[in-house]
Design a protein around this motif. Structure first.
Motif, PDB file in Angstrom:
ATOM      1  N   GLU A  98      11.115   5.309   0.507  1.00 17.76           N
ATOM      2  CA  GLU A  98      10.185   6.424   0.708  1.00 17.76           C
ATOM      3  C   GLU A  98       9.567   6.862  -0.611  1.00 17.76           C
ATOM      4  OE1 GLU A  98      12.179   8.570   4.657  1.00 17.76           O
ATOM      5  OE2 GLU A  98      12.743   9.225   2.634  1.00 17.76           O
ATOM      6  N   GLU A  99      10.377   6.880  -1.664  1.00 15.65           N
ATOM      7  CA  GLU A  99       9.855   7.297  -2.971  1.00 15.65           C
ATOM      8  C   GLU A  99       8.876   6.275  -3.523  1.00 15.65           C
ATOM      9  OE1 GLU A  99       9.101  10.230  -4.861  1.00 15.65           O
ATOM     10  OE2 GLU A  99      10.985  10.472  -3.756  1.00 15.65           O
ATOM     11  N   VAL A 100       9.183   4.996  -3.338  1.00 19.38           N
ATOM     12  CA  VAL A 100       8.275   3.942  -3.779  1.00 19.38           C
ATOM     13  C   VAL A 100       6.938   4.054  -3.045  1.00 19.38           C
ATOM     14  CG1 VAL A 100       7.850   1.443  -3.720  1.00 19.38           C
ATOM     15  CG2 VAL A 100      10.052   2.311  -4.532  1.00 19.38           C
ATOM     16  N   ALA A 101       6.984   4.306  -1.742  1.00 19.21           N
ATOM     17  CA  ALA A 101       5.747   4.443  -0.965  1.00 19.21           C
ATOM     18  C   ALA A 101       4.899   5.596  -1.488  1.00 19.21           C
ATOM     19  CB  ALA A 101       6.078   4.652   0.516  1.00 19.21           C
ATOM     20  N   ARG A 102       5.523   6.726  -1.790  1.00 20.70           N
ATOM     21  CA  ARG A 102       4.765   7.869  -2.333  1.00 20.70           C
ATOM     22  C   ARG A 102       4.220   7.553  -3.724  1.00 20.70           C
ATOM     23  NH1 ARG A 102       8.730  11.043   0.688  1.00 20.70           N
ATOM     24  NH2 ARG A 102      10.240  10.835  -1.010  1.00 20.70           N
ATOM     25  N   PHE A 103       5.039   6.900  -4.551  1.00 20.84           N
ATOM     26  CA  PHE A 103       4.629   6.545  -5.911  1.00 20.84           C
ATOM     27  C   PHE A 103       3.418   5.614  -5.880  1.00 20.84           C
ATOM     28  CE2 PHE A 103       4.761   3.799  -9.627  1.00 20.84           C
ATOM     29  CZ  PHE A 103       4.985   4.678 -10.661  1.00 20.84           C
ATOM     30  N   LEU A 104       3.484   4.558  -5.078  1.00 18.23           N
ATOM     31  CA  LEU A 104       2.374   3.609  -5.013  1.00 18.23           C
ATOM     32  C   LEU A 104       1.138   4.229  -4.381  1.00 18.23           C
ATOM     33  CD1 LEU A 104       4.232   0.310  -3.984  1.00 18.23           C
ATOM     34  CD2 LEU A 104       3.468   1.011  -6.264  1.00 18.23           C
ATOM     35  N   THR A 105       1.331   5.122  -3.432  1.00 15.27           N
ATOM     36  CA  THR A 105       0.184   5.826  -2.848  1.00 15.27           C
ATOM     37  C   THR A 105      -0.584   6.568  -3.935  1.00 15.27           C
ATOM     38  OG1 THR A 105       1.288   6.105  -0.706  1.00 15.27           O
ATOM     39  CG2 THR A 105      -0.525   7.614  -1.212  1.00 15.27           C
ATOM     40  N   TYR A 106       0.156   7.231  -4.820  1.00 14.26           N
ATOM     41  CA  TYR A 106      -0.474   8.030  -5.875  1.00 14.26           C
ATOM     42  C   TYR A 106      -1.126   7.140  -6.946  1.00 14.26           C
ATOM     43  CZ  TYR A 106      -1.003  11.224  -9.813  1.00 14.26           C
ATOM     44  OH  TYR A 106      -1.512  11.939 -10.859  1.00 14.26           O
ATOM     45  N   TYR A 107      -0.351   6.194  -7.505  1.00 18.16           N
ATOM     46  CA  TYR A 107      -0.860   5.435  -8.650  1.00 18.16           C
ATOM     47  C   TYR A 107      -1.808   4.306  -8.257  1.00 18.16           C
ATOM     48  CZ  TYR A 107       1.930   8.002 -11.961  1.00 18.16           C
ATOM     49  OH  TYR A 107       2.443   9.006 -12.745  1.00 18.16           O
ATOM     50  N   CYS A 108      -1.693   3.799  -7.052  1.00 16.78           N
ATOM     51  CA  CYS A 108      -2.628   2.769  -6.585  1.00 16.78           C
ATOM     52  C   CYS A 108      -3.862   3.374  -5.936  1.00 16.78           C
ATOM     53  CB  CYS A 108      -1.933   1.826  -5.603  1.00 16.78           C
ATOM     54  SG  CYS A 108      -0.576   0.884  -6.331  1.00 16.78           S
ATOM     55  N   LYS A 109      -3.871   4.724  -5.827  1.00 19.07           N
ATOM     56  CA  LYS A 109      -5.001   5.440  -5.220  1.00 19.07           C
ATOM     57  C   LYS A 109      -5.284   4.919  -3.808  1.00 19.07           C
ATOM     58  CE  LYS A 109      -7.250   6.617  -9.609  1.00 19.07           C
ATOM     59  NZ  LYS A 109      -6.138   6.185 -10.475  1.00 19.07           N
ATOM     60  N   ALA A 110      -4.220   4.792  -3.035  1.00 14.67           N
ATOM     61  CA  ALA A 110      -4.356   4.294  -1.667  1.00 14.67           C
ATOM     62  C   ALA A 110      -5.169   5.279  -0.824  1.00 14.67           C
ATOM     63  CB  ALA A 110      -2.978   4.084  -1.041  1.00 14.67           C
ATOM     64  N   PRO A 111      -6.061   4.796   0.014  1.00 10.34           N
ATOM     65  CA  PRO A 111      -6.892   5.692   0.832  1.00 10.34           C
ATOM     66  C   PRO A 111      -6.098   6.454   1.884  1.00 10.34           C
ATOM     67  CG  PRO A 111      -7.253   3.400   1.455  1.00 10.34           C
ATOM     68  CD  PRO A 111      -6.408   3.381   0.223  1.00 10.34           C
ATOM     69  N   ALA A 112      -4.920   5.959   2.251  1.00  7.73           N
ATOM     70  CA  ALA A 112      -4.040   6.638   3.215  1.00  7.73           C
ATOM     71  C   ALA A 112      -2.609   6.468   2.730  1.00  7.73           C
ATOM     72  CB  ALA A 112      -4.208   6.042   4.608  1.00  7.73           C
ATOM     73  N   PRO A 113      -1.710   7.388   3.087  1.00  9.46           N
ATOM     74  CA  PRO A 113      -0.321   7.292   2.621  1.00  9.46           C
ATOM     75  C   PRO A 113       0.309   5.955   3.007  1.00  9.46           C
ATOM     76  CG  PRO A 113      -0.724   9.431   3.621  1.00  9.46           C
ATOM     77  CD  PRO A 113      -1.938   8.609   3.898  1.00  9.46           C
ATOM     78  N   THR A 141       9.562  -4.392  -6.247  1.00  8.18           N
ATOM     79  CA  THR A 141       9.284  -3.935  -4.895  1.00  8.18           C
ATOM     80  C   THR A 141       8.088  -4.682  -4.320  1.00  8.18           C
ATOM     81  OG1 THR A 141       8.872  -1.981  -3.514  1.00  8.18           O
ATOM     82  CG2 THR A 141       7.778  -2.042  -5.645  1.00  8.18           C
ATOM     83  N   LEU A 142       8.167  -4.956  -3.021  1.00  6.65           N
ATOM     84  CA  LEU A 142       7.102  -5.624  -2.294  1.00  6.65           C
ATOM     85  C   LEU A 142       6.534  -4.663  -1.258  1.00  6.65           C
ATOM     86  CD1 LEU A 142       5.581  -8.273  -1.396  1.00  6.65           C
ATOM     87  CD2 LEU A 142       7.456  -8.598   0.238  1.00  6.65           C
ATOM     88  N   TYR A 143       5.201  -4.620  -1.166  1.00  8.08           N
ATOM     89  CA  TYR A 143       4.561  -3.840  -0.109  1.00  8.08           C
ATOM     90  C   TYR A 143       3.703  -4.768   0.729  1.00  8.08           C
ATOM     91  CZ  TYR A 143       2.485  -0.043   2.493  1.00  8.08           C
ATOM     92  OH  TYR A 143       2.138   0.794   3.521  1.00  8.08           O
ATOM     93  N   THR A 144       4.013  -4.841   2.019  1.00  5.74           N
ATOM     94  CA  THR A 144       3.238  -5.667   2.943  1.00  5.74           C
ATOM     95  C   THR A 144       3.247  -5.029   4.321  1.00  5.74           C
ATOM     96  OG1 THR A 144       3.047  -7.841   4.012  1.00  5.74           O
ATOM     97  CG2 THR A 144       5.272  -7.120   3.409  1.00  5.74           C
ATOM     98  N   GLU A 145       2.113  -5.098   5.003  1.00  2.66           N
ATOM     99  CA  GLU A 145       2.007  -4.567   6.353  1.00  2.66           C
ATOM    100  C   GLU A 145       2.508  -5.552   7.403  1.00  2.66           C
ATOM    101  OE1 GLU A 145      -1.848  -3.008   7.259  1.00  2.66           O
ATOM    102  OE2 GLU A 145      -2.078  -2.041   5.306  1.00  2.66           O
ATOM    103  N   ASN A 146       2.798  -6.765   6.990  1.00  2.00           N
ATOM    104  CA  ASN A 146       3.243  -7.800   7.915  1.00  2.00           C
ATOM    105  C   ASN A 146       4.745  -7.686   8.142  1.00  2.00           C
ATOM    106  OD1 ASN A 146       4.089 -10.304   9.102  1.00  2.00           O
ATOM    107  ND2 ASN A 146       2.177 -11.249   8.393  1.00  2.00           N
ATOM    108  N   GLN A 147       5.144  -7.203   9.306  1.00  2.00           N
ATOM    109  CA  GLN A 147       6.561  -6.981   9.580  1.00  2.00           C
ATOM    110  C   GLN A 147       7.331  -8.294   9.725  1.00  2.00           C
ATOM    111  OE1 GLN A 147       8.336  -3.999   9.492  1.00  2.00           O
ATOM    112  NE2 GLN A 147       6.369  -3.478   8.511  1.00  2.00           N
ATOM    113  N   GLU A 206       8.353   1.788   5.686  1.00  2.00           N
ATOM    114  CA  GLU A 206       8.750   0.636   6.490  1.00  2.00           C
ATOM    115  C   GLU A 206       8.143  -0.656   5.977  1.00  2.00           C
ATOM    116  OE1 GLU A 206       5.560   0.678  10.153  1.00  2.00           O
ATOM    117  OE2 GLU A 206       7.011   2.319  10.043  1.00  2.00           O
ATOM    118  N   ASN A 207       7.099  -0.544   5.136  1.00  2.00           N
ATOM    119  CA  ASN A 207       6.444  -1.729   4.565  1.00  2.00           C
ATOM    120  C   ASN A 207       6.958  -2.066   3.172  1.00  2.00           C
ATOM    121  OD1 ASN A 207       4.838  -1.803   6.871  1.00  2.00           O
ATOM    122  ND2 ASN A 207       3.217  -0.567   5.936  1.00  2.00           N
ATOM    123  N   VAL A 208       7.972  -1.337   2.707  1.00  2.00           N
ATOM    124  CA  VAL A 208       8.504  -1.504   1.351  1.00  2.00           C
ATOM    125  C   VAL A 208       9.823  -2.266   1.402  1.00  2.00           C
ATOM    126  CG1 VAL A 208       9.413  -0.304  -0.677  1.00  2.00           C
ATOM    127  CG2 VAL A 208       7.392   0.596   0.513  1.00  2.00           C
TER     128      VAL A 208
END
Length: 540
Positions: free
Chosen positions: A126-141, A317-323, A145-147
């Motif tokens: 959860e922390e990685v997801a928030r961190f990457l959302t902020y620093y990668c400037k993701a358009p949506a949170p 850490t890996l982030y992918t939408e492919n479950q 589950e993808n981490v």
């Protein structure tokens, strides 16, 4: 098969020479350059696979072993080897040691000492997801589950290659590139790399040296398919190691669209994303794009090793939408897990927000200091190179400078490049030669500048000594053979755009710093035919 070929080469030097002389297109999936056939001995205690793993080494490993046997120490071993070869940030131990020893880091909960979810503890994901959302400037949170959490990006490369490719299949990558990727994907998964060879010449649609274009990707893919190689994925390094290039949004989109057309997975390594140390350069994460061309085949990697100067803490850490990919990689996490107490420390580090919405300590303390120190160290090393008249790529990301030592090679071969590398090592400074990055042009080296001032000064003194000695040797040889012309195929240094800032032609005064322009002119004046090639009319 590869093992038997290496055994054969051990007693027949001509075969090894023939391999080196093969056209580049025929060596796209070759791994011999990472092995040491001359010193290879088959062990009766190992399998064929084990013997190959034992032989799988190159100059990088040889230099790394030499360094650890004779490390420089200002007091205990002042004549030891200074390591400008391993990409580590040694500028921020004071900041990181203080942060990692604060009270909030030392929690010892029972759950941290028990088997975790192999994908990583939920609180960390959860922390990685928030961190990457902020620093990668993701358009949506981004979603937890993808981490997935593994012990370093090398393990991530290995796991992804294993689940995306079958043995003998291949992944596309532009060179020069970080050589450790070859080892990561090959030793476990028996997956090979198809190299997209880039060069320093600016031709076609290129606007800078070693530029990756879709045309070059298409050609490499077609060549591999013509040789019967099945390519399953493309690896992008952004910022790029060893070049320091940062891909623009349009370039990233072009690469991803190319991959979508050919149904290739894209593995994007953004391990240096927070190590862009100049405000003039802007990093764009794939996760910050409004729309991914093929989100189910786009997989992004990051870790704290580089950006937080803690290469001894193995965390990636890996982030992918492919479950499907998430579940397949998760099945391998058992072999590559991160221990519970370290997961807690990393989560605390990434969530250091203070009273503001943005991470307070990270932005206001660590990154400010780290970027200033990286910039100062980079400036020192590049100023020294300009004084020596040595061409280089002037970039603003990562810990490295890509240097052109071709004028110190008499014959312009990889054998001569290796001899120069060994000469640096004999003079107690470890660099990385271009062959370790599968560079197609002999004579390029990578130097790591993210080190303390006293080591940078001494290391550059040792480099200067080697280069001045080599220059004198070449001059003496030329006096003995005054009528000998330059060897065929040896690059003319005046044809390259080397001192480059912000990906612009340095001959364009409006887009180049004065220091870069002076450095380029100094280097060009050292070429005997410079005045004949560059007339006043041409400059006008």
């Amino acid at each position: 098969q590869a093992l038997s070929e290496i055994e054969g080469m051990r007693g027949r030097g001509s075969n090894l020479q023939e391999m080196r002389l093969r056209p580049l297109a025929k060596r796209r999936v070759d791994v011999h350059s990472f092995c040491n056939p001359s010193g290879f001995q088959r062990s009766p205690y190992l399998s064929a696979r084990g013997n190959f793993a034992s032989a799988f080494q190159g100059s990088t490993e040889e230099g790394y072993k030499a360094y650890h046997a004779d490390k420089y120490d200002e007091d205990k071993n002042p004549n030891g080897i200074i390591n400008f070869g391993t990409s580590e940030n040694k500028l921020c131990f004071d900041l990181m040691s203080k942060r990692l020893t604060q009270a909030d880091m030392n929690l010892m909960d029972p759950s941290l000492l028990q088997y975790p979810d192999w994908k990583g503890h939920l609180f960390l994901r959860e922390e990685v997801a928030r961190f990457l959302t902020y620093y990668c400037k993701a358009p949506a949170p981004l979603k937890a589950e993808n981490v997935i959490i593994l012990n370093g990006c090398g393990s991530l490369f290995s796991a992804l290659a294993t689940v995306l490719c079958d043995p003998g299949e291949a992944i596309l990558i532009a060179t020069p590139c970080y050589g450790g990727i070859t080892q990561s994907i090959f030793l476990y998964g028996n997956v090979k790399l198809v190299y997209v060879y880039l060069d320093s010449k600016i031709t076609g649609t290129s606007t800078r040296p070693f530029q990756l274009t879709v045309e070059k990707l298409e050609k490499a893919l077609q060549d591999a398919q013509a040789e019967g190689v099945t390519v399953r994925a493309l690896i992008l390094l952004n910022p790029q190691n060893p070049l320091g290039d940062i891909y623009s949004l349009s370039e990233l989109r072009d690469y991803l669209e190319f991959a979508k057309r050919h149904e290739l997975h894209v593995i994007v390594d953004e391990i240096y994303m927070l190590s862009v140390f100049d405000e003039s350069a802007t990093f764009h994460s794939v996760l910050g794009m409004d729309r991914l061309p093929d989100p189910q085949r786009t997989h992004v990697m990051w870790g704290i090793t580089k950006d937080f100067a803690v290469s001894g803490i193995r965390f990636g850490t890996l982030y992918t939408e492919n479950q499907d990919v998430v579940n397949a990689v998760a099945s391998l996490c058992y072999f590559h897990g991160v221990c519970g107490p370290v997961q807690h420390k990393v989560a605390q580090l990434l969530r250091d927000r203070g009273e503001s919405v943005a991470p307070y300590w990270i932005n206001q303390v660590y990154l400010r200091a780290n970027h200033a120190r990286l910039k100062a160290a980079h400036t020192y090393v590049t100023d020294e190179l300009k004084t020596l008249g040595v061409p280089f790529l002037n970039r603003n990301a990562g810990f490295f400078v890509w240097i052109d030592f071709r004028k110190y090679l008499k014959t312009g071969t990889f054998e001569e490049e290796l001899l120069l590398w060994k000469r640096f090592l004999d003079n107690k400074v470890l660099l990385s030669c271009g062959k370790a990055f599968e560079c197609s042009e002999p004579g390029w080296f990578r130097i790591i500048f993210s080190d303390k001032t006293h080591r940078l000064q001494l290391g550059m003194q040792r480099i200067r000594k080697v280069l001045e000695e080599r220059e004198q040797e070449i001059l003496a040889e030329e006096k003995e053979q005054p009528c000998q012309s330059d060897q065929d195929g040896k690059a003319d240094s005046t044809d390259e755009v080397i001192f480059v800032s912000r990906h612009q032609d340095p001959l364009c005064a409006s887009s180049s710093s004065l220091g870069d322009l002076i450095g380029l002119l100094q280097q060009q004046m050292r070429s005997s035919d410079w005045l004949q090639k560059n007339t006043a009319e041409q400059f006008a």
